[in-house]
Design an enzyme around this catalytic site. Sequence first.
Site, PDB file in Angstrom:
ATOM      1  N   GLY A 240       0.762  -1.242   0.000  1.00  0.00           N
ATOM      2  CA  GLY A 240       0.000   0.000   0.000  1.00  0.00           C
ATOM      3  C   GLY A 240       0.787   1.283   0.000  1.00  0.00           C
ATOM      4  O   GLY A 240       0.223   2.352  -0.253  1.00  0.00           O
ATOM      5  N   PRO A 276       4.601  -5.484  -0.732  1.00  0.00           N
ATOM      6  CA  PRO A 276       4.706  -4.256  -1.517  1.00  0.00           C
ATOM      7  C   PRO A 276       4.510  -4.524  -3.008  1.00  0.00           C
ATOM      8  O   PRO A 276       5.004  -5.522  -3.529  1.00  0.00           O
ATOM      9  CB  PRO A 276       6.146  -3.793  -1.244  1.00  0.00           C
ATOM     10  CG  PRO A 276       6.898  -5.064  -1.021  1.00  0.00           C
ATOM     11  CD  PRO A 276       5.935  -5.993  -0.305  1.00  0.00           C
ATOM     12  N   GLY A 277       3.811  -3.638  -3.671  1.00  0.00           N
ATOM     13  CA  GLY A 277       3.631  -3.765  -5.122  1.00  0.00           C
ATOM     14  C   GLY A 277       4.139  -2.518  -5.809  1.00  0.00           C
ATOM     15  O   GLY A 277       5.254  -2.448  -6.317  1.00  0.00           O
ATOM     16  N   ARG A 278       3.312  -1.473  -5.771  1.00  0.00           N
ATOM     17  CA  ARG A 278       3.592  -0.225  -6.491  1.00  0.00           C
ATOM     18  C   ARG A 278       4.952   0.377  -6.127  1.00  0.00           C
ATOM     19  O   ARG A 278       5.645   0.897  -6.996  1.00  0.00           O
ATOM     20  CB  ARG A 278       2.479   0.773  -6.150  1.00  0.00           C
ATOM     21  CG  ARG A 278       2.487   2.026  -6.969  1.00  0.00           C
ATOM     22  CD  ARG A 278       1.476   3.039  -6.404  1.00  0.00           C
ATOM     23  NE  ARG A 278       0.203   2.478  -6.041  1.00  0.00           N
ATOM     24  CZ  ARG A 278      -0.900   2.548  -6.799  1.00  0.00           C
ATOM     25  NH1 ARG A 278      -0.870   3.153  -7.964  1.00  0.00           N
ATOM     26  NH2 ARG A 278      -2.032   2.020  -6.366  1.00  0.00           N
ATOM     27  N   ARG A 314      -5.365   3.634 -15.576  1.00  0.00           N
ATOM     28  CA  ARG A 314      -5.436   4.336 -14.299  1.00  0.00           C
ATOM     29  C   ARG A 314      -6.084   5.732 -14.378  1.00  0.00           C
ATOM     30  O   ARG A 314      -6.893   6.069 -13.522  1.00  0.00           O
ATOM     31  CB  ARG A 314      -4.052   4.421 -13.638  1.00  0.00           C
ATOM     32  CG  ARG A 314      -3.407   3.049 -13.409  1.00  0.00           C
ATOM     33  CD  ARG A 314      -2.209   3.078 -12.487  1.00  0.00           C
ATOM     34  NE  ARG A 314      -2.616   3.434 -11.153  1.00  0.00           N
ATOM     35  CZ  ARG A 314      -2.497   4.622 -10.613  1.00  0.00           C
ATOM     36  NH1 ARG A 314      -1.911   5.586 -11.280  1.00  0.00           N
ATOM     37  NH2 ARG A 314      -2.948   4.865  -9.404  1.00  0.00           N
ATOM     38  N   TYR A 318      -9.285   5.911 -12.065  1.00  0.00           N
ATOM     39  CA  TYR A 318      -9.083   6.562 -10.754  1.00  0.00           C
ATOM     40  C   TYR A 318      -8.734   8.044 -10.877  1.00  0.00           C
ATOM     41  O   TYR A 318      -8.234   8.628  -9.911  1.00  0.00           O
ATOM     42  CB  TYR A 318      -7.928   5.883  -9.992  1.00  0.00           C
ATOM     43  CG  TYR A 318      -7.862   4.384 -10.094  1.00  0.00           C
ATOM     44  CD1 TYR A 318      -8.851   3.584  -9.523  1.00  0.00           C
ATOM     45  CD2 TYR A 318      -6.801   3.748 -10.745  1.00  0.00           C
ATOM     46  CE1 TYR A 318      -8.773   2.203  -9.606  1.00  0.00           C
ATOM     47  CE2 TYR A 318      -6.720   2.375 -10.823  1.00  0.00           C
ATOM     48  CZ  TYR A 318      -7.716   1.606 -10.266  1.00  0.00           C
ATOM     49  OH  TYR A 318      -7.635   0.243 -10.351  1.00  0.00           O
ATOM     50  N   CYS A 343     -13.318   5.332 -28.430  1.00  0.00           N
ATOM     51  CA  CYS A 343     -14.551   6.082 -28.617  1.00  0.00           C
ATOM     52  C   CYS A 343     -15.368   6.223 -27.348  1.00  0.00           C
ATOM     53  O   CYS A 343     -16.521   5.762 -27.293  1.00  0.00           O
ATOM     54  CB  CYS A 343     -15.351   5.455 -29.747  1.00  0.00           C
ATOM     55  SG  CYS A 343     -14.436   5.651 -31.276  1.00  0.00           S
ATOM     56  N   GLU A 344     -14.771   6.771 -26.323  1.00  0.00           N
ATOM     57  CA  GLU A 344     -15.548   7.244 -25.182  1.00  0.00           C
ATOM     58  C   GLU A 344     -14.747   8.328 -24.485  1.00  0.00           C
ATOM     59  O   GLU A 344     -13.513   8.338 -24.553  1.00  0.00           O
ATOM     60  CB  GLU A 344     -15.963   6.122 -24.231  1.00  0.00           C
ATOM     61  CG  GLU A 344     -14.869   5.273 -23.655  1.00  0.00           C
ATOM     62  CD  GLU A 344     -15.448   4.241 -22.677  1.00  0.00           C
ATOM     63  OE1 GLU A 344     -15.736   4.653 -21.561  1.00  0.00           O
ATOM     64  OE2 GLU A 344     -15.598   3.057 -23.050  1.00  0.00           O
ATOM     65  N   TYR A 372       0.511  -1.445 -12.159  1.00  0.00           N
ATOM     66  CA  TYR A 372      -0.890  -1.362 -12.578  1.00  0.00           C
ATOM     67  C   TYR A 372      -1.020  -0.689 -13.943  1.00  0.00           C
ATOM     68  O   TYR A 372      -1.954   0.058 -14.202  1.00  0.00           O
ATOM     69  CB  TYR A 372      -1.738  -0.652 -11.501  1.00  0.00           C
ATOM     70  CG  TYR A 372      -1.557  -1.283 -10.137  1.00  0.00           C
ATOM     71  CD1 TYR A 372      -2.064  -2.550  -9.885  1.00  0.00           C
ATOM     72  CD2 TYR A 372      -0.842  -0.656  -9.119  1.00  0.00           C
ATOM     73  CE1 TYR A 372      -1.873  -3.167  -8.655  1.00  0.00           C
ATOM     74  CE2 TYR A 372      -0.645  -1.262  -7.885  1.00  0.00           C
ATOM     75  CZ  TYR A 372      -1.165  -2.519  -7.664  1.00  0.00           C
ATOM     76  OH  TYR A 372      -0.973  -3.126  -6.450  1.00  0.00           O
TER      77      TYR A 372
END
Length: 419
Positions: A240, A276-278, A314, A318, A343-344, A372
């Site tokens: 985190g 730990p990731g990010r 991302r 987010y 197309c959005e 991610y």
Amino acid sequence: MDHFSYRDGVLHAEDVPLTAIAEAVGTPAYVYSRATLVRHAKVFREALAAVGPIHLAYAMKANPNIAVLRVLAHEGYGADIVSGGELDRALAAGIPASDVVFSGVGKSAAELAHALDAGIGQFNLESEEEGVELAAIAAARGQRAICALRVNPDVDALTHAKISTGKAENKFGVAYDRAGAIYAKLAALGGLEMRGLAVHIGSQITDLAPSRQAFTRMGELLEAIRSEGLTVSHMDLGGGLGVPYQPGEQLPGPADYAAMIAEVAAGWDTTMMFEPGRVITGNAGVMVTRVIRVKQGVSAPFVVIDAAMNDLARPSLYDAWHDFVALTPSGERMTAHIVGPICETSDTFAMGREIDAMEAGNLAAFRTAGAYGATMANTYNSRSLVPEVMVDGDKWAVVADRIEPSTILAAEHVPDWLE
Ligand code: LLP
């Protein structure tokens, strides 16, 4: 610190100009720096080693590329997995099964059995129901599954709501007030060896106060469970820790995080586990893209790039900020909206952002895209699945091919009865 820097006016990954990779591989493409991965892995380990005996399980959901995993395996990292697919990747990368921790609220019976067969190190149980099911599967095989109980401490991590996991209303872990009773019940089942507690309150955490509060609550629970005569030898404090996404952003780093934990966990006398990731992979990757054209807009021009929300989700999911820089900046600046071809309207990376001046054909990069990023890519709008490259000094290699729409089309079938 990372190893992406300008040399002679060109953004490099270590010793390789990103322009050379873009020309050879095409765009969009992710590029990772091995030296940055190694550095982050070492910095995190060295900081946390101060808190006592530790076990590091890299949260591979952040970036499960097999070459990335191999680098981290060499650094002595195990893996935090959330699916059978991630288990297979971890093993393929050479991570010992005994260093694997299995998290997630929805492990299927088949995944539990697969992980038992592989001999993984720890199951982080997210519910009483899961514990009972795993106990039965293990007992039927004459095994005992080593487990921790994930607890929901009901603490707001003060991060984006979609990546906050430690509030009572979130689906993760067991309710704090029931955790002691559930631990005792599961510890009494023959198929389980309950050895610890686990907590993870969210991702991209930039304020240590909520983590301190959550870990303090976990310490109280640890004492209460021990006072019932039960064993708690491992405390898994999850992942985190946030990373800076904007230039100059000052955030608590691994040393601050470790100092807080050393204070809260003094006297716990457990092996401390981390996921730990990010913080390991975030700043070790960029996504390179090419400007298709610059289109006039009402308030500002639209810089239309060949990367889209399917390649880097991302910002659309987010409202995340990824710094956007030219690979060969002219020194001129412009204010623009950065958008992809999908197309959005959610296919927008930034609105009204001041950036390096761009024109059609220019190459650019989104920074801090190593976590991610590629792993959340998809093929929406029948686009290709974005490739990945790793750089090591002056060497580089494609570590994930671009999957062309034709390959995906070839896996689809028109049944006879539609002929
Ligand atoms: N452990 C568990 C149980 C987790 O659920 C996660 C992340 C981690 C560890 C690693 O967290 P980290 O150190 O990377 O913050 N897709 C989102 C992030 C989702 C995080 C999910 N769980 C994003 O792009 O921001």
